[in-house]
Write a protein that holds these residues in place. Structure first.
Motif, PDB file in Angstrom:
ATOM      1  N   GLU A  51       7.469   6.803  -1.237  1.00  0.00           N
ATOM      2  CA  GLU A  51       8.412   7.286  -2.251  1.00  0.00           C
ATOM      3  C   GLU A  51       9.838   6.794  -2.022  1.00  0.00           C
ATOM      4  OE1 GLU A  51       9.818  11.552  -4.238  1.00  0.00           O
ATOM      5  OE2 GLU A  51       8.091  11.473  -2.892  1.00  0.00           O
ATOM      6  N   ALA A  52      10.369   6.970  -0.825  1.00  0.00           N
ATOM      7  CA  ALA A  52      11.754   6.570  -0.567  1.00  0.00           C
ATOM      8  C   ALA A  52      11.916   5.055  -0.640  1.00  0.00           C
ATOM      9  CB  ALA A  52      12.204   7.090   0.796  1.00  0.00           C
ATOM     10  N   ALA A  53      10.911   4.325  -0.159  1.00  0.00           N
ATOM     11  CA  ALA A  53      10.989   2.870  -0.204  1.00  0.00           C
ATOM     12  C   ALA A  53      10.942   2.367  -1.645  1.00  0.00           C
ATOM     13  CB  ALA A  53       9.850   2.264   0.609  1.00  0.00           C
ATOM     14  N   GLU A  54      10.109   3.001  -2.463  1.00  0.00           N
ATOM     15  CA  GLU A  54      10.053   2.625  -3.880  1.00  0.00           C
ATOM     16  C   GLU A  54      11.415   2.841  -4.542  1.00  0.00           C
ATOM     17  OE1 GLU A  54       8.080   4.042  -8.124  1.00  0.00           O
ATOM     18  OE2 GLU A  54       7.217   4.797  -6.243  1.00  0.00           O
ATOM     19  N   ALA A  55      12.033   3.966  -4.261  1.00  0.00           N
ATOM     20  CA  ALA A  55      13.338   4.259  -4.860  1.00  0.00           C
ATOM     21  C   ALA A  55      14.377   3.227  -4.430  1.00  0.00           C
ATOM     22  CB  ALA A  55      13.784   5.664  -4.462  1.00  0.00           C
ATOM     23  N   ALA A  56      14.346   2.849  -3.168  1.00  0.00           N
ATOM     24  CA  ALA A  56      15.301   1.858  -2.671  1.00  0.00           C
ATOM     25  C   ALA A  56      15.093   0.512  -3.353  1.00  0.00           C
ATOM     26  CB  ALA A  56      15.161   1.708  -1.156  1.00  0.00           C
ATOM     27  N   GLY A 116       0.835  -1.190   0.000  1.00  0.00           N
ATOM     28  CA  GLY A 116       0.000   0.000   0.000  1.00  0.00           C
ATOM     29  C   GLY A 116       0.870   1.240   0.000  1.00  0.00           C
ATOM     30  N   PRO A 117       0.260   2.428   0.005  1.00  0.00           N
ATOM     31  CA  PRO A 117       1.023   3.679  -0.086  1.00  0.00           C
ATOM     32  C   PRO A 117       1.517   4.208   1.251  1.00  0.00           C
ATOM     33  CG  PRO A 117      -1.313   4.145  -0.199  1.00  0.00           C
ATOM     34  CD  PRO A 117      -1.195   2.648  -0.129  1.00  0.00           C
ATOM     35  N   GLY A 118       1.091   3.605   2.366  1.00  0.00           N
ATOM     36  CA  GLY A 118       1.424   4.133   3.681  1.00  0.00           C
ATOM     37  C   GLY A 118       2.650   3.489   4.294  1.00  0.00           C
ATOM     38  N   ASP A 119       2.757   3.597   5.618  1.00  0.00           N
ATOM     39  CA  ASP A 119       3.930   3.082   6.309  1.00  0.00           C
ATOM     40  C   ASP A 119       4.032   1.564   6.219  1.00  0.00           C
ATOM     41  OD1 ASP A 119       4.620   5.630   7.007  1.00  0.00           O
ATOM     42  OD2 ASP A 119       3.925   5.501   9.076  1.00  0.00           O
ATOM     43  N   ASN A 120       2.905   0.869   6.251  1.00  0.00           N
ATOM     44  CA  ASN A 120       2.933  -0.589   6.125  1.00  0.00           C
ATOM     45  C   ASN A 120       3.504  -0.985   4.765  1.00  0.00           C
ATOM     46  OD1 ASN A 120       1.097  -3.364   5.578  1.00  0.00           O
ATOM     47  ND2 ASN A 120       1.866  -3.134   7.667  1.00  0.00           N
ATOM     48  N   GLY A 121       3.060  -0.299   3.728  1.00  0.00           N
ATOM     49  CA  GLY A 121       3.612  -0.527   2.399  1.00  0.00           C
ATOM     50  C   GLY A 121       5.065  -0.106   2.305  1.00  0.00           C
ATOM     51  N   GLY A 122       5.436   0.935   3.068  1.00  0.00           N
ATOM     52  CA  GLY A 122       6.838   1.341   3.106  1.00  0.00           C
ATOM     53  C   GLY A 122       7.715   0.260   3.706  1.00  0.00           C
ATOM     54  N   ASP A 123       7.242  -0.345   4.796  1.00  0.00           N
ATOM     55  CA  ASP A 123       7.973  -1.486   5.370  1.00  0.00           C
ATOM     56  C   ASP A 123       8.175  -2.570   4.313  1.00  0.00           C
ATOM     57  OD1 ASP A 123       7.863  -0.224   7.857  1.00  0.00           O
ATOM     58  OD2 ASP A 123       6.176  -1.418   8.575  1.00  0.00           O
ATOM     59  N   ALA A 124       7.100  -2.875   3.578  1.00  0.00           N
ATOM     60  CA  ALA A 124       7.149  -3.952   2.585  1.00  0.00           C
ATOM     61  C   ALA A 124       8.059  -3.607   1.416  1.00  0.00           C
ATOM     62  CB  ALA A 124       5.742  -4.254   2.090  1.00  0.00           C
ATOM     63  N   ALA A 125       7.982  -2.369   0.932  1.00  0.00           N
ATOM     64  CA  ALA A 125       8.804  -1.980  -0.219  1.00  0.00           C
ATOM     65  C   ALA A 125      10.280  -1.887   0.154  1.00  0.00           C
ATOM     66  CB  ALA A 125       8.308  -0.653  -0.792  1.00  0.00           C
ATOM     67  N   TYR A 126      10.567  -1.374   1.341  1.00  0.00           N
ATOM     68  CA  TYR A 126      11.962  -1.385   1.788  1.00  0.00           C
ATOM     69  C   TYR A 126      12.452  -2.824   1.947  1.00  0.00           C
ATOM     70  CZ  TYR A 126      13.184   3.515   2.789  1.00  0.00           C
ATOM     71  OH  TYR A 126      13.527   4.840   2.685  1.00  0.00           O
ATOM     72  N   ALA A 127      11.589  -3.693   2.488  1.00  0.00           N
ATOM     73  CA  ALA A 127      11.967  -5.102   2.605  1.00  0.00           C
ATOM     74  C   ALA A 127      12.288  -5.683   1.231  1.00  0.00           C
ATOM     75  CB  ALA A 127      10.848  -5.893   3.274  1.00  0.00           C
TER      76      ALA A 127
END
Length: 234
Positions: free
Chosen positions: A86-91, A53-64
């Motif tokens: 945004e930052a997690a997607e870039a990573a 998702g677009p929030g912090d939960n999705g950020g955890d997942a995208a960084y993972a």
């Protein structure tokens, strides 16, 4: 004794750490990646599907996803709302993960076949629960993705992918364990939860959808030391 805390209690416990700039999201993502890679028989021959998702939960997942890809695993990240943290997607992009921003639900479902792990990072405690005046029920377009992927997992040939939930399965109430829309909840074999176990993970019907619950304190669980749990079970 198993103690469970409300979403509000978890937020209060983590707030001082976030204010000091402690990278809790990165810590969560690293722990998730370790859990995922530990169950892959051969990382270079494995594939992981991430629903984010677009929030912090999705950020955890995208960084993972970035850490999992760095380990040599093929990773596909589906943005269930058309955008990511945004930052997690870039990573994740930098490490070679495939980012799918515009894939329809049926395309995401097609990726289930042959995947070793599905990581559910659609929705965490961001919406709160009924106690906070919110609802954990997913709304479209995210709901359509979860329903499609759930059906694909149910019909996948053995061995079906292992489902790992990020903090909690998307669509369950973090406080009372209710499931307002059972058709849009993917049953997990493992839930990696952070800072403190959410009360809803210990209560039915959500407990039966959460699989094994593994707590990762992230160095922030001391914020709960003087907090009375919402739920305490033997």
């Amino acid at each position: 004794m198993r103690n469970g805390y409300s979403a509000a209690q978890i937020r209060e416990a983590e707030a001082p750490f976030l204010e000091r700039g402690v990278p809790l999201m990165i810590r969560a993502a690293q722990s998730l990646a370790e859990h995922v890679t530990s169950i892959l028989p051969a990382p270079s021959e494995s594939r992981v599907l991430v629903l984010a998702g677009p929030g912090d939960n999705g950020g955890d997942a995208a960084y993972a996803a970035s850490f999992i890809a760095n380990a040599g695993v093929k990773v596909q990240v589906v943005a269930v709302s058309g955008r990511l943290h945004e930052a997690a997607e870039a990573a994740a992009r930098d490490e070679g993960a495939e980012i799918l921003l515009d894939a329809p639900p049926e395309s995401a479902a097609a990726l289930v076949a042959g995947a070793d792990v599905v990581l559910d990072g659609v929705l965490g405690i961001g919406n709160g629960g009924a106690a906070a005046g919110g609802t954990p029920a997913l709304r479209d377009p995210a709901r359509a993705f979860v329903v499609a992927v759930k059906e694909a997992i149910a019909s996948a040939p053995d061995p079906a992918p292992i489902v790992i939930a990020v903090d909690m399965p998307s669509g369950i109430d973090p406080d009372d364990g209710s499931v307002p829309d059972p058709d849009a909840v993917i049953k997990a074999q493992l839930t990696v939860t952070f800072i403190g176990v959410k009360a809803g993970l210990l209560l039915e019907p959500a407990a039966s959808l959460s699989g094994k619950v593994w707590l990762e304190p992230l160095g922030a669980s001391q914020g709960l030391l003087r907090v009375r749990p919402e739920v305490s079970l033997p």
